[in-house]
Write an enzyme that holds these catalytic residues in place. Sequence first.
Site, PDB file in Angstrom:
ATOM      1  N   ARG A  13      35.938  43.095  35.000  1.00  0.00           N
ATOM      2  CA  ARG A  13      34.547  42.652  34.769  1.00  0.00           C
ATOM      3  C   ARG A  13      33.675  42.950  35.998  1.00  0.00           C
ATOM      4  O   ARG A  13      32.883  43.884  35.998  1.00  0.00           O
ATOM      5  CB  ARG A  13      34.547  41.149  34.415  1.00  0.00           C
ATOM      6  CG  ARG A  13      33.235  40.633  33.862  1.00  0.00           C
ATOM      7  CD  ARG A  13      32.187  40.303  34.893  1.00  0.00           C
ATOM      8  NE  ARG A  13      32.608  39.314  35.883  1.00  0.00           N
ATOM      9  CZ  ARG A  13      31.894  39.025  36.964  1.00  0.00           C
ATOM     10  NH1 ARG A  13      30.757  39.648  37.208  1.00  0.00           N
ATOM     11  NH2 ARG A  13      32.333  38.137  37.838  1.00  0.00           N
ATOM     12  N   ASP A  14      33.848  42.197  37.075  1.00  0.00           N
ATOM     13  CA  ASP A  14      32.982  42.373  38.252  1.00  0.00           C
ATOM     14  C   ASP A  14      33.222  43.749  38.879  1.00  0.00           C
ATOM     15  O   ASP A  14      32.287  44.404  39.355  1.00  0.00           O
ATOM     16  CB  ASP A  14      33.280  41.272  39.278  1.00  0.00           C
ATOM     17  CG  ASP A  14      32.114  40.957  40.198  1.00  0.00           C
ATOM     18  OD1 ASP A  14      31.143  41.724  40.216  1.00  0.00           O
ATOM     19  OD2 ASP A  14      32.182  39.943  40.918  1.00  0.00           O
ATOM     20  N   HIS A 205      34.615  32.772  45.334  1.00  0.00           N
ATOM     21  CA  HIS A 205      34.438  34.157  44.873  1.00  0.00           C
ATOM     22  C   HIS A 205      33.734  34.916  46.003  1.00  0.00           C
ATOM     23  O   HIS A 205      32.519  34.796  46.174  1.00  0.00           O
ATOM     24  CB  HIS A 205      33.585  34.099  43.597  1.00  0.00           C
ATOM     25  CG  HIS A 205      33.234  35.395  42.976  1.00  0.00           C
ATOM     26  ND1 HIS A 205      33.791  35.843  41.791  1.00  0.00           N
ATOM     27  CD2 HIS A 205      32.350  36.357  43.328  1.00  0.00           C
ATOM     28  CE1 HIS A 205      33.253  37.005  41.456  1.00  0.00           C
ATOM     29  NE2 HIS A 205      32.376  37.350  42.385  1.00  0.00           N
ATOM     30  N   HIS A 207      32.647  38.369  48.056  1.00  0.00           N
ATOM     31  CA  HIS A 207      32.476  39.822  48.136  1.00  0.00           C
ATOM     32  C   HIS A 207      32.713  40.206  49.595  1.00  0.00           C
ATOM     33  O   HIS A 207      32.585  39.367  50.501  1.00  0.00           O
ATOM     34  CB  HIS A 207      31.091  40.232  47.631  1.00  0.00           C
ATOM     35  CG  HIS A 207      31.003  40.199  46.124  1.00  0.00           C
ATOM     36  ND1 HIS A 207      30.933  41.331  45.355  1.00  0.00           N
ATOM     37  CD2 HIS A 207      31.022  39.161  45.251  1.00  0.00           C
ATOM     38  CE1 HIS A 207      30.894  40.987  44.063  1.00  0.00           C
ATOM     39  NE2 HIS A 207      30.935  39.676  43.979  1.00  0.00           N
ATOM     40  N   CYS A 238      27.214  43.297  41.889  1.00  0.00           N
ATOM     41  CA  CYS A 238      26.327  42.915  40.796  1.00  0.00           C
ATOM     42  C   CYS A 238      25.089  43.800  40.852  1.00  0.00           C
ATOM     43  O   CYS A 238      24.466  43.929  41.897  1.00  0.00           O
ATOM     44  CB  CYS A 238      25.948  41.442  40.946  1.00  0.00           C
ATOM     45  SG  CYS A 238      24.721  40.927  39.740  1.00  0.00           S
ATOM     46  N   ASN A 247      34.163  43.428  45.743  1.00  0.00           N
ATOM     47  CA  ASN A 247      34.755  42.099  45.840  1.00  0.00           C
ATOM     48  C   ASN A 247      35.874  42.109  46.867  1.00  0.00           C
ATOM     49  O   ASN A 247      36.388  43.177  47.235  1.00  0.00           O
ATOM     50  CB  ASN A 247      35.401  41.723  44.492  1.00  0.00           C
ATOM     51  CG  ASN A 247      34.386  41.409  43.422  1.00  0.00           C
ATOM     52  OD1 ASN A 247      33.697  42.284  42.943  1.00  0.00           O
ATOM     53  ND2 ASN A 247      34.295  40.147  43.049  1.00  0.00           N
TER      54      ASN A 247
HETATM   55  P1  HMG Z   1      16.815  39.417  27.688  1.00  0.00           P
HETATM   56  O1  HMG Z   1      16.366  40.840  27.639  1.00  0.00           O
HETATM   57  O2  HMG Z   1      15.863  38.368  28.201  1.00  0.00           O
HETATM   58  O3  HMG Z   1      17.411  38.962  26.273  1.00  0.00           O
HETATM   59  O4  HMG Z   1      18.123  39.377  28.565  1.00  0.00           O
HETATM   60  P2  HMG Z   1      16.700  38.602  24.922  1.00  0.00           P
HETATM   61  O5  HMG Z   1      17.296  37.319  24.433  1.00  0.00           O
HETATM   62  O6  HMG Z   1      15.199  38.713  25.056  1.00  0.00           O
HETATM   63  O7  HMG Z   1      17.211  39.785  23.968  1.00  0.00           O
HETATM   64  C1  HMG Z   1      16.859  41.143  24.203  1.00  0.00           C
HETATM   65  C2  HMG Z   1      17.810  42.042  23.420  1.00  0.00           C
HETATM   66  O8  HMG Z   1      19.160  41.872  23.911  1.00  0.00           O
HETATM   67  C3  HMG Z   1      17.865  41.707  21.936  1.00  0.00           C
HETATM   68  O9  HMG Z   1      18.177  42.932  21.266  1.00  0.00           O
HETATM   69  C4  HMG Z   1      19.065  40.789  21.844  1.00  0.00           C
HETATM   70  O10 HMG Z   1      19.666  40.791  20.571  1.00  0.00           O
HETATM   71  C5  HMG Z   1      20.009  41.410  22.854  1.00  0.00           C
HETATM   72  P3  HMG Z   1      17.022  43.837  20.602  1.00  0.00           P
HETATM   73  O11 HMG Z   1      16.312  42.917  19.646  1.00  0.00           O
HETATM   74  O12 HMG Z   1      16.110  44.290  21.751  1.00  0.00           O
HETATM   75  O13 HMG Z   1      17.787  44.959  19.973  1.00  0.00           O
HETATM   76  N1  HMG Z   1      20.954  40.429  23.412  1.00  0.00           N
HETATM   77  C6  HMG Z   1      22.289  40.585  23.403  1.00  0.00           C
HETATM   78  N2  HMG Z   1      23.084  41.559  22.925  1.00  0.00           N
HETATM   79  C7  HMG Z   1      24.423  41.411  23.086  1.00  0.00           C
HETATM   80  N3  HMG Z   1      24.982  40.336  23.705  1.00  0.00           N
HETATM   81  C8  HMG Z   1      24.216  39.354  24.195  1.00  0.00           C
HETATM   82  C9  HMG Z   1      22.804  39.465  24.048  1.00  0.00           C
HETATM   83  N4  HMG Z   1      21.782  38.662  24.423  1.00  0.00           N
HETATM   84  C10 HMG Z   1      20.660  39.271  24.013  1.00  0.00           C
HETATM   85  N5  HMG Z   1      24.767  38.318  24.824  1.00  0.00           N
HETATM   86  C11 HMG Z   1      20.300  38.438  29.017  1.00  0.00           C
HETATM   87  C12 HMG Z   1      18.811  38.163  28.841  1.00  0.00           C
HETATM   88  C13 HMG Z   1      20.932  37.177  29.551  1.00  0.00           C
HETATM   89  C14 HMG Z   1      20.888  38.797  27.647  1.00  0.00           C
HETATM   90  C15 HMG Z   1      20.454  39.644  29.980  1.00  0.00           C
HETATM   91  O14 HMG Z   1      19.704  39.404  31.137  1.00  0.00           O
HETATM   92  C16 HMG Z   1      21.896  39.890  30.363  1.00  0.00           C
HETATM   93  O15 HMG Z   1      22.705  40.277  29.536  1.00  0.00           O
HETATM   94  N6  HMG Z   1      22.228  39.705  31.669  1.00  0.00           N
HETATM   95  C17 HMG Z   1      23.571  39.884  32.150  1.00  0.00           C
HETATM   96  C18 HMG Z   1      23.543  40.329  33.571  1.00  0.00           C
HETATM   97  C19 HMG Z   1      24.934  40.453  34.121  1.00  0.00           C
HETATM   98  O16 HMG Z   1      25.923  40.593  33.406  1.00  0.00           O
HETATM   99  N7  HMG Z   1      25.032  40.397  35.476  1.00  0.00           N
HETATM  100  C20 HMG Z   1      26.264  40.505  36.154  1.00  0.00           C
HETATM  101  C21 HMG Z   1      27.146  39.290  36.042  1.00  0.00           C
HETATM  102  S1  HMG Z   1      26.771  37.982  37.190  1.00  0.00           S
HETATM  103  C22 HMG Z   1      27.618  38.416  38.615  1.00  0.00           C
HETATM  104  O17 HMG Z   1      28.070  39.521  38.749  1.00  0.00           O
HETATM  105  C23 HMG Z   1      27.874  37.361  39.669  1.00  0.00           C
HETATM  106  C24 HMG Z   1      29.339  36.861  39.683  1.00  0.00           C
HETATM  107  O18 HMG Z   1      30.255  37.918  39.890  1.00  0.00           O
HETATM  108  C25 HMG Z   1      29.533  35.798  40.773  1.00  0.00           C
HETATM  109  C26 HMG Z   1      29.035  36.258  42.156  1.00  0.00           C
HETATM  110  O19 HMG Z   1      29.397  37.339  42.636  1.00  0.00           O
HETATM  111  O20 HMG Z   1      28.260  35.465  42.724  1.00  0.00           O
HETATM  112  C27 HMG Z   1      29.676  36.182  38.335  1.00  0.00           C
HETATM  113 MG    MG Z   2      30.761  38.786  41.856  1.00  0.00          MG
END
Ligand code: HMG
Ligand code: MG
Length: 304
Positions: A13-14, A205, A207, A238, A247
């Site tokens: 994932r990450d 967690h 990095h 990210c 990481n």
């Molecule tokens: P948004 O654009 O505001 O979403 O994104 P929305 O609700 O307005 O929907 C827009 C479109 O996305 C729509 O489709 C929805 O159906 C679709 P359209 O009508 O345009 O065809 N949609 C989805 N499709 C599939 N699965 C879903 C989904 N939700 C909406 N779940 C949203 C908001 C949260 C969805 C977006 O910002 C997002 O997916 N963000 C994820 C970002 C991410 O994964 N970041 C990395 C992980 S965090 C990290 O790495 C930190 C960590 O490792 C810890 C650390 O290191 O600190 C965990």
């Molecule tokens: Mg991370």
Amino acid sequence: MSDPIRIVEVGPRDGLQNEKTPIATETKLAFIAALAAAGIREVEATSFVSPKWIPQLADANDLWRQLPTGPLYSALVPNLAGLERALSVGVERMALFTAASDAFTERNIRMTVDQSLTVFAEVASRFRQAKPNGWIRGYVSTAFECPYAGRIPISQVIEVTGRLIDIGVNEVSIGDTIGVAAPIEVRGLTTALLREFPSERIAMHFHDTNGLAVANVVEAIDRGIRCFDASAGGLGGCPYAPGASGNLATEDLVYLLERSGWHTGIDLDELSRASLIVLEALGRPPAAKAQVAQLASASGTSPT
Ligand code: HMG
Ligand code: MG
């Protein structure tokens, strides 16, 4: 040393979410199977996030259906749409992810921290109805510093952690998302966290942007933390955290723990073989110290 330390492998994932080169689902499955063969017991396999935001993990449903048996698998879920996708393929362990900083969550999930906790309360409740024995992790990103808002006060991390626990998460993983913390900061934050919450509730967690992830683990273990996230081969980052590099490498963590007398049950040679599967697919040489050293020792050369 009898007290076990859990390792949550976040490489699939990450490790992959920020990679531009598309990795085939079969390659991801081969990677995960090799991680399992190495003795990894907990794997964060993918994210049910928007494929427009994280194209690399657009195959989450397809991947999940084919995961090899063995490890416990979890996946990130950002909202109700993601939960429905996760439930449709039988996810039993999910991770909700917020941060200690609004500036970060607004870019990462397009919500403030408050808004994310409101959404997550609903997601957690719906998940509990569907999976009464399910397991929920919460993430608090940017726990030391946010790339947009700067240094984060400890009180903010304690508050968000408490609110995640209040909505029913089993454990909270505290993220040094951009890999800037030094051990003295880890001491301050983990001491404060463990004053408020039992150690079974807290994971760290790290990095490794500045090469201090292993030192930070040592400090956190000394304070009483017993669960760490790591990514095979040290991949990761990210896309919404500029400057975040890989990481903590699982190889480095396993080496540290084994060498210090903590039994992990993970075979470093096999783990390195697992990392090579993705590194080769990405066309990148091994970079994690313990992996480079392992490969050099296996080939009889010196690790220079
Ligand atoms: P948004 O654009 O505001 O979403 O994104 P929305 O609700 O307005 O929907 C827009 C479109 O996305 C729509 O489709 C929805 O159906 C679709 P359209 O009508 O345009 O065809 N949609 C989805 N499709 C599939 N699965 C879903 C989904 N939700 C909406 N779940 C949203 C908001 C949260 C969805 C977006 O910002 C997002 O997916 N963000 C994820 C970002 C991410 O994964 N970041 C990395 C992980 S965090 C990290 O790495 C930190 C960590 O490792 C810890 C650390 O290191 O600190 C965990
Ligand atoms: Mg991370």
